[in-house]
Design a protein around this motif. Sequence first.
Motif, PDB file in Angstrom:
ATOM      1  N   LYS A  57       0.051   4.051  -3.844  1.00  0.00           N
ATOM      2  CA  LYS A  57      -1.183   4.833  -3.812  1.00  0.00           C
ATOM      3  C   LYS A  57      -1.904   4.708  -2.472  1.00  0.00           C
ATOM      4  N   LEU A  58      -1.598   3.632  -1.750  1.00  0.00           N
ATOM      5  CA  LEU A  58      -2.268   3.397  -0.473  1.00  0.00           C
ATOM      6  C   LEU A  58      -1.873   4.434   0.578  1.00  0.00           C
ATOM      7  N   ARG A  59      -0.772   5.144   0.368  1.00  0.00           N
ATOM      8  CA  ARG A  59      -0.326   6.138   1.345  1.00  0.00           C
ATOM      9  C   ARG A  59      -1.355   7.256   1.499  1.00  0.00           C
ATOM     10  N   THR A  60      -2.034   7.570   0.412  1.00  0.00           N
ATOM     11  CA  THR A  60      -3.049   8.618   0.462  1.00  0.00           C
ATOM     12  C   THR A  60      -4.275   8.187   1.269  1.00  0.00           C
ATOM     13  N   ARG A  61      -4.381   6.901   1.530  1.00  0.00           N
ATOM     14  CA  ARG A  61      -5.517   6.373   2.299  1.00  0.00           C
ATOM     15  C   ARG A  61      -5.108   6.042   3.733  1.00  0.00           C
ATOM     16  N   GLY A  62      -3.959   6.511   4.145  1.00  0.00           N
ATOM     17  CA  GLY A  62      -3.528   6.347   5.529  1.00  0.00           C
ATOM     18  C   GLY A  62      -2.667   5.129   5.785  1.00  0.00           C
ATOM     19  N   TYR A  63      -2.249   4.431   4.748  1.00  0.00           N
ATOM     20  CA  TYR A  63      -1.402   3.251   4.911  1.00  0.00           C
ATOM     21  C   TYR A  63       0.069   3.647   4.837  1.00  0.00           C
ATOM     22  N   LYS A  64       0.900   2.896   5.511  1.00  0.00           N
ATOM     23  CA  LYS A  64       2.342   3.050   5.441  1.00  0.00           C
ATOM     24  C   LYS A  64       2.880   1.924   4.574  1.00  0.00           C
ATOM     25  N   VAL A  65       3.569   2.299   3.481  1.00  0.00           N
ATOM     26  CA  VAL A  65       4.052   1.302   2.525  1.00  0.00           C
ATOM     27  C   VAL A  65       5.572   1.365   2.467  1.00  0.00           C
ATOM     28  N   THR A  66       6.246   0.244   2.734  1.00  0.00           N
ATOM     29  CA  THR A  66       7.690   0.134   2.632  1.00  0.00           C
ATOM     30  C   THR A  66       8.028  -1.141   1.873  1.00  0.00           C
ATOM     31  N   PHE A  67       9.269  -1.209   1.442  1.00  0.00           N
ATOM     32  CA  PHE A  67       9.716  -2.387   0.702  1.00  0.00           C
ATOM     33  C   PHE A  67      10.991  -2.927   1.347  1.00  0.00           C
ATOM     34  N   ARG A  68      11.021  -4.239   1.510  1.00  0.00           N
ATOM     35  CA  ARG A  68      12.180  -4.891   2.112  1.00  0.00           C
ATOM     36  C   ARG A  68      12.517  -6.118   1.293  1.00  0.00           C
ATOM     37  N   ASN A  69      13.725  -6.131   0.705  1.00  0.00           N
ATOM     38  CA  ASN A  69      14.162  -7.239  -0.141  1.00  0.00           C
ATOM     39  C   ASN A  69      13.149  -7.512  -1.252  1.00  0.00           C
ATOM     40  N   GLY A  70      12.634  -6.439  -1.816  1.00  0.00           N
ATOM     41  CA  GLY A  70      11.693  -6.579  -2.920  1.00  0.00           C
ATOM     42  C   GLY A  70      10.284  -6.953  -2.501  1.00  0.00           C
ATOM     43  N   ARG A  71      10.047  -7.069  -1.223  1.00  0.00           N
ATOM     44  CA  ARG A  71       8.712  -7.444  -0.733  1.00  0.00           C
ATOM     45  C   ARG A  71       8.044  -6.245  -0.085  1.00  0.00           C
ATOM     46  N   ALA A  72       6.788  -6.043  -0.465  1.00  0.00           N
ATOM     47  CA  ALA A  72       6.044  -4.898   0.054  1.00  0.00           C
ATOM     48  C   ALA A  72       5.529  -5.181   1.461  1.00  0.00           C
TER      49      ALA A  72
END
Length: 530
Positions: free
Chosen positions: A391-406
């Motif tokens: 949901k943070l993407r709508t507020r201008g954040y970039k969210v990715t996941f690596r090895n299960g970690r945000a």
Amino acid sequence: MFRVSLLPQAAPIVIAGALLAAPAMAQLSDTPNGAAGSPAATERGARPALERETSDRPTVDAPREAEEQQTDERQGLDKGLEKQQEADAPQGVDEQQRVDERQATDARESLAHALRDWSNEEPNVGRSVQRSDIAAYYKKRDYAPIWRDAEGFAKSAKSALNTLRDAGRDGLRVNAPSQESSWSAEGELALSEAVADYAAQASGARVNPATISPDIEERPSVVKPAQALDAIAEAGDEAGARLAAFNPPHPSYAALREKLAELRAARGHPRREAARAHESDARPITNFALLPEAKAKRVEAEIVANMERWRWEPREMGATRLEVNIPQFETTFTRDNQIVFRGRVVVGKKTSPTPVFSDVMPYIIINPTWTVPESIIEKELEPKTGGKLSKLRTRGYKVTFRNGRAIVQQEPGEKNALGRLKFVFPNDLLIYMHDTPQKKLFARAKRAFSHGCVRVQDPFKLAEEVIARPGYDEKRLKALIGKKEHRINLAKPIPVHIEYFTAVVNDDGALKLYDDIYGYSAKVRSALAL
């Protein structure tokens, strides 16, 4: 047939005849004048008698000759005495040398005997360990004393003792031994122990910063007994000064020490004005004589506690450096030991305190990207999104996941939590200084609102001072504002010190007290039994 010449054979005969005739001729020639009764013979016989008679007759030079003879005799006697003294001198020197060597040997044996059970006699574990270190130091010296000379205790001992007796001026508590005129093994060890104790206390042994808070990363380099004794024992009259030099060398520490002396002098005079009894700590204290006894005692304890925290700081902080004093909510940039920038800052909340540590800053970044720390993701972002970080993407954040970690990042821009500029000093604590879009917080007197990082009120002006290169003034740096990161390496990494001092002497020479926002000062006072 043969002709023989007779001339060569005749020559030897003629020569031999001449030789035989010579004595007779000589006898004939001496007869007229050489006879015993001749005048010549009479004259030759009388001459020696006349010469003896003349030599026995006194002359005008006789007194001078006698004086010269006496002078020669005296000089001979003096030379004889000198030779005798020279012959006797080595024997006297050797005898004195033997006495000195015997006394030195006795001192070594006495010291070795005194050290046998010395460390075991101390019930305190810490002091027992210190005594063991001192004993090991003497063993390496083959038990040679360091405070002894031919007259008793050496000049270095007397000088060091004066500093030990004055330990209170630095807020220290050291038992100074009594000094006797004649040297003894017991006196030697008592002085060495006091010196080692002073040096350890002065360099930060009394309070372990880790026991005050895990957020205090500073660790003082406590002076070991051998280091202290080596530095002082051979210093002569300078021993006391070298011992005192184990205290912090910082001007801010020296300023607190002066205020401590002023306050104690004022407390010695009982007259104070009751009207100033409730004076606010917000005002600088300019006259200690006006403080009531209860407050004077509290201020004294606060000064000593702050002096103790200066012992945690690096001894060499850099002539050019960046400092942040957390309780003061202020940062200063110093170049060549002159403050060229002073500004307000926002520091960490009590629940997320800004760590106390030292590092170096190699570069700054304009238009930084903010990578959100895991602690903020877990404690704030996940609860706000109900665990749906996307949901943070709508507020201008970039969210990715690596090895299960945000991994949550905020791109450069006006709303970026780091603002437009970031001062980077890489560390495991993920702490740095930066700009902020929340400018209104700088208007508040108490500014503890961050998650631990330090927010700067005027970051571009500070950046201009930090970079200190032509073409990188404040106007030029602001022209780089945009959506692209710009990294600017510094010509030389700059030391950064995040500090915690609640008692500071300001530029006017007045003492200013600040709130103990994290409670560190109270814990230090308790540890020092103040």
